[in-house]
Design a protein around this motif. Structure first.
Motif, PDB file in Angstrom:
ATOM      1  N   GLY A 140      37.091  -5.241-174.804  1.00  0.00           N
ATOM      2  CA  GLY A 140      36.608  -5.731-173.908  1.00  0.00           C
ATOM      3  C   GLY A 140      35.067  -5.330-173.648  1.00  0.00           C
ATOM      4  O   GLY A 140      34.532  -4.550-174.324  1.00  0.00           O
ATOM      5  N   VAL A 141      34.353  -5.442-172.394  1.00  0.00           N
ATOM      6  CA  VAL A 141      33.332  -4.992-172.177  1.00  0.00           C
ATOM      7  C   VAL A 141      32.811  -4.261-171.983  1.00  0.00           C
ATOM      8  O   VAL A 141      32.287  -3.847-170.809  1.00  0.00           O
ATOM      9  N   LYS A 142      34.447  -3.229-171.650  1.00  0.00           N
ATOM     10  CA  LYS A 142      34.039  -2.100-170.091  1.00  0.00           C
ATOM     11  C   LYS A 142      32.898  -1.445-171.340  1.00  0.00           C
ATOM     12  O   LYS A 142      33.367  -0.665-172.172  1.00  0.00           O
TER      13      LYS A 142
ATOM     14  N   GLU B 121      27.402   3.274-174.807  1.00  0.00           N
ATOM     15  CA  GLU B 121      27.897   1.616-175.647  1.00  0.00           C
ATOM     16  C   GLU B 121      26.969   0.861-174.558  1.00  0.00           C
ATOM     17  O   GLU B 121      27.600   0.462-173.381  1.00  0.00           O
ATOM     18  N   ALA B 122      26.696   0.176-174.937  1.00  0.00           N
ATOM     19  CA  ALA B 122      25.630  -1.022-174.461  1.00  0.00           C
ATOM     20  C   ALA B 122      26.207  -1.887-174.712  1.00  0.00           C
ATOM     21  O   ALA B 122      27.144  -2.285-175.427  1.00  0.00           O
ATOM     22  N   MET B 123      27.252  -3.610-173.522  1.00  0.00           N
ATOM     23  CA  MET B 123      27.218  -4.184-173.771  1.00  0.00           C
ATOM     24  C   MET B 123      26.706  -5.442-174.549  1.00  0.00           C
ATOM     25  O   MET B 123      27.233  -6.427-174.418  1.00  0.00           O
TER      26      MET B 123
ATOM     27  N   GLU C  53      23.953   3.406-170.385  1.00  0.00           N
ATOM     28  CA  GLU C  53      23.787   3.944-171.213  1.00  0.00           C
ATOM     29  C   GLU C  53      24.170   5.244-170.338  1.00  0.00           C
ATOM     30  O   GLU C  53      24.743   6.282-170.967  1.00  0.00           O
ATOM     31  N   HIS C  54      24.048   5.454-169.101  1.00  0.00           N
ATOM     32  CA  HIS C  54      24.147   6.660-168.281  1.00  0.00           C
ATOM     33  C   HIS C  54      26.149   5.856-167.581  1.00  0.00           C
ATOM     34  O   HIS C  54      26.930   6.352-166.545  1.00  0.00           O
ATOM     35  N   GLY C  55      26.826   5.124-168.150  1.00  0.00           N
ATOM     36  CA  GLY C  55      27.674   4.917-167.635  1.00  0.00           C
ATOM     37  C   GLY C  55      28.404   3.078-166.776  1.00  0.00           C
ATOM     38  O   GLY C  55      29.343   3.052-166.430  1.00  0.00           O
ATOM     39  N   ILE C  56      27.250   2.876-166.811  1.00  0.00           N
ATOM     40  CA  ILE C  56      26.998   1.755-165.433  1.00  0.00           C
ATOM     41  C   ILE C  56      28.058   0.662-165.770  1.00  0.00           C
ATOM     42  O   ILE C  56      27.090  -0.076-166.489  1.00  0.00           O
ATOM     43  N   THR C  57      29.292  -0.335-165.659  1.00  0.00           N
ATOM     44  CA  THR C  57      29.738  -0.996-166.689  1.00  0.00           C
ATOM     45  C   THR C  57      29.189  -1.967-165.264  1.00  0.00           C
ATOM     46  O   THR C  57      29.195  -1.893-164.024  1.00  0.00           O
TER      47      THR C  57
ATOM     48  N   GLY D 200      26.340 -10.828-161.125  1.00  0.00           N
ATOM     49  CA  GLY D 200      24.942 -10.760-160.104  1.00  0.00           C
ATOM     50  C   GLY D 200      24.466  -8.515-160.070  1.00  0.00           C
ATOM     51  O   GLY D 200      23.292  -8.516-159.586  1.00  0.00           O
ATOM     52  N   LEU D 201      25.222  -8.419-160.387  1.00  0.00           N
ATOM     53  CA  LEU D 201      25.073  -6.977-160.957  1.00  0.00           C
ATOM     54  C   LEU D 201      24.242  -6.227-161.943  1.00  0.00           C
ATOM     55  O   LEU D 201      22.820  -5.932-161.882  1.00  0.00           O
ATOM     56  N   ALA D 202      24.367  -7.001-162.512  1.00  0.00           N
ATOM     57  CA  ALA D 202      23.940  -7.063-163.777  1.00  0.00           C
ATOM     58  C   ALA D 202      22.352  -7.594-163.451  1.00  0.00           C
ATOM     59  O   ALA D 202      21.600  -6.746-164.016  1.00  0.00           O
ATOM     60  N   VAL D 203      22.390  -8.951-163.718  1.00  0.00           N
ATOM     61  CA  VAL D 203      21.410  -9.017-162.679  1.00  0.00           C
ATOM     62  C   VAL D 203      20.250  -8.439-162.003  1.00  0.00           C
ATOM     63  O   VAL D 203      18.901  -8.516-161.699  1.00  0.00           O
ATOM     64  N   ALA D 204      20.893  -7.976-160.483  1.00  0.00           N
ATOM     65  CA  ALA D 204      20.290  -6.846-160.189  1.00  0.00           C
ATOM     66  C   ALA D 204      19.031  -5.940-160.714  1.00  0.00           C
ATOM     67  O   ALA D 204      18.321  -5.753-160.216  1.00  0.00           O
TER      68      ALA D 204
END
Length: 137
Positions: free
Chosen positions: A34-36, A41-43, A101-105, A110-114
């Protein structure tokens, strides 16, 4: 045809259907595929080559627009439109990779773009401050 004619569709219902479909697809993906993002581990590294190039190209195009606008505003205090574009693109991807790297999925685009935009503008601001500080020496 009659089912479509009897069921009203608006943008909210289409979005809800897409979200539910993506959730069902994500639940059927085996563990580890998955993308988790796990810690370290970098998406972005799990994207295929085509999607990664598409992401870089899209960010670079938007970076060029922002870079040109910043060049018009900052003039000689900036880095030129190409330099601003490179800093914008670098800052965007460094912020996303750092968050991973800090575990933020990023389950929401929109969150990734922000995060990416924040990182891009922070990098450009810090580099502009360094450039201004060096110019005063």
């Amino acid at each position: 045809m009659t089912a479509i004619a009897l069921m009203p569709f608006n943008s909210a219902s289409k979005t809800k259907r897409l979200i539910h479909k993506l959730i069902r697809i994500q639940q059927t993906v085996p563990e580890g595929h998955g993308v988790k993002a796990r810690h370290g581990e970098a998406m972005l590294l799990h994207l295929g080559t085509t999607w990664l190039l598409f992401a870089v190209a899209t960010v670079a195009v938007f970076g060029f627009f922002f870079g040109t606008a910043l060049d018009a505003i900052m003039k000689e205090d900036g880095f030129g439109s190409t330099g601003n574009t490179l800093l914008f693109t670098l800052g965007f991807f460094v912020a996303v990779m750092g968050a991973n790297e800090h575990g933020i999925t990023f389950r929401d685009l929109g969150l990734a773009v922000a995060w990416g935009l924040s990182g891009a503008f922070v990098l450009i601001s810090v580099m502009a401050l360094i450039k201004a500080g060096l110019a005063r020496l």
